[in-house]
Design an enzyme around this catalytic site. Structure first.
Site, mmCIF file in Angstrom:
data_model
loop_
_atom_site.group_PDB
_atom_site.id
_atom_site.type_symbol
_atom_site.label_atom_id
_atom_site.label_comp_id
_atom_site.label_asym_id
_atom_site.label_seq_id
_atom_site.Cartn_x
_atom_site.Cartn_y
_atom_site.Cartn_z
ATOM 1 N N HIS A 24 6.257 -5.210 0.520
ATOM 2 C CA HIS A 24 4.973 -5.663 -0.022
ATOM 3 C C HIS A 24 4.973 -7.169 -0.239
ATOM 4 O O HIS A 24 6.025 -7.776 -0.497
ATOM 5 C CB HIS A 24 4.629 -4.932 -1.323
ATOM 6 C CG HIS A 24 5.657 -5.056 -2.401
ATOM 7 N ND1 HIS A 24 6.818 -4.340 -2.388
ATOM 8 C CD2 HIS A 24 5.700 -5.825 -3.535
ATOM 9 C CE1 HIS A 24 7.534 -4.646 -3.469
ATOM 10 N NE2 HIS A 24 6.878 -5.558 -4.182
ATOM 11 N N CYS A 37 0.068 -6.532 -12.889
ATOM 12 C CA CYS A 37 1.075 -5.669 -12.265
ATOM 13 C C CYS A 37 1.816 -4.904 -13.354
ATOM 14 O O CYS A 37 2.463 -5.502 -14.209
ATOM 15 C CB CYS A 37 2.054 -6.508 -11.443
ATOM 16 S SG CYS A 37 3.357 -5.525 -10.671
ATOM 17 N N GLU A 58 9.249 -8.249 -0.279
ATOM 18 C CA GLU A 58 10.392 -7.531 -0.865
ATOM 19 C C GLU A 58 10.112 -6.036 -0.923
ATOM 20 O O GLU A 58 8.981 -5.592 -0.671
ATOM 21 C CB GLU A 58 10.652 -8.053 -2.292
ATOM 22 C CG GLU A 58 9.445 -7.798 -3.225
ATOM 23 C CD GLU A 58 9.641 -8.272 -4.661
ATOM 24 O OE1 GLU A 58 10.373 -9.250 -4.892
ATOM 25 O OE2 GLU A 58 9.047 -7.624 -5.551
ATOM 26 N N HIS A 66 11.841 -2.360 -3.268
ATOM 27 C CA HIS A 66 12.721 -1.911 -4.341
ATOM 28 C C HIS A 66 12.385 -0.469 -4.683
ATOM 29 O O HIS A 66 11.353 0.057 -4.250
ATOM 30 C CB HIS A 66 12.597 -2.810 -5.580
ATOM 31 C CG HIS A 66 11.203 -3.338 -5.813
ATOM 32 N ND1 HIS A 66 10.153 -2.508 -6.146
ATOM 33 C CD2 HIS A 66 10.667 -4.584 -5.709
ATOM 34 C CE1 HIS A 66 9.047 -3.233 -6.265
ATOM 35 N NE2 HIS A 66 9.324 -4.497 -5.986
ATOM 36 N N HIS A 91 5.016 -0.473 -8.224
ATOM 37 C CA HIS A 91 4.082 -1.378 -8.896
ATOM 38 C C HIS A 91 2.705 -0.713 -8.913
ATOM 39 O O HIS A 91 2.301 -0.095 -7.919
ATOM 40 C CB HIS A 91 3.896 -2.693 -8.138
ATOM 41 C CG HIS A 91 5.092 -3.584 -8.081
ATOM 42 N ND1 HIS A 91 5.836 -3.918 -9.182
ATOM 43 C CD2 HIS A 91 5.652 -4.248 -7.046
ATOM 44 C CE1 HIS A 91 6.800 -4.745 -8.808
ATOM 45 N NE2 HIS A 91 6.711 -4.961 -7.522
HETATM 46 MN MN MN Z 1 7.827 -6.203 -6.068
#
Ligand code: MN
Length: 151
Positions: free
Chosen positions: A105, A119, A65, A67, A71
């Site tokens: 990732h 995370c 994914e 975004h 992270h």
């Molecule tokens: Mn992610």
């Protein structure tokens, strides 16, 4: 001592923490993932961020994914492979991984053992995007990524 005070201390036992619920990785079944759990360790409105612990069993993987939010990851357990952008790298306990905005990732437990990581993420964040067929084909044009996705 009241309950709030008691929850300031949550001892660790075998990759679980007292009073932390071990949940499925994602609520909806729409995104592909395998053999991965999620524990939210810190989620306080005052902090503006959350710290989660994800763990996949051997052979498990997180969703591929991207975004807008970032992270900040510390591997906490085991070994595996991680894709960030067009790079696939082996990762192991205590390695740090930064996932920048809008960067593909995925984590994979490829080494026959569990892979667990902390995370850190914004409390308020955008929804992850999954790759389109064209985007997936573009990623797979990199031999390293094709091998990683097939692992
Ligand atoms: Mn992610």
């Amino acid at each position: 001592m009241d309950i709030e005070q008691l929850q300031n201390f949550r001892p660790f036992h075998d990759y679980r923490w007292d009073d932390v619920v071990c949940m499925p990785y994602k609520e909806d079944g729409a995104a592909p993932f395998k053999a991965i759990s999620r524990q939210v360790l810190f989620s306080e409105a005052q902090l503006g961020c959350e710290l989660r612990y994800f763990e996949m069993a051997a052979g498990g993987f997180s969703t591929l994914e991207r975004h807008e939010h970032m992270h900040a990851v510390m591997i906490l357990r085991g070994r595996g492979l991680c894709l960030v952008g067009d790079q696939v790298r082996p990762v192991q306990a205590f390695d740090l991984v930064t996932i920048p905005s809008w960067t593909w990732h995925q984590f994979r437990a490829t080494e026959g053992e569990a892979l667990g990581f902390l995370c850190m993420v914004n409390a308020e964040r955008d929804k992850p995007q999954l790759p389109t067929e064209q985007e997936l084909a573009k990623l797979k044009a990199h031999p390293d990524i094709a091998a990683f996705l097939a692992a």
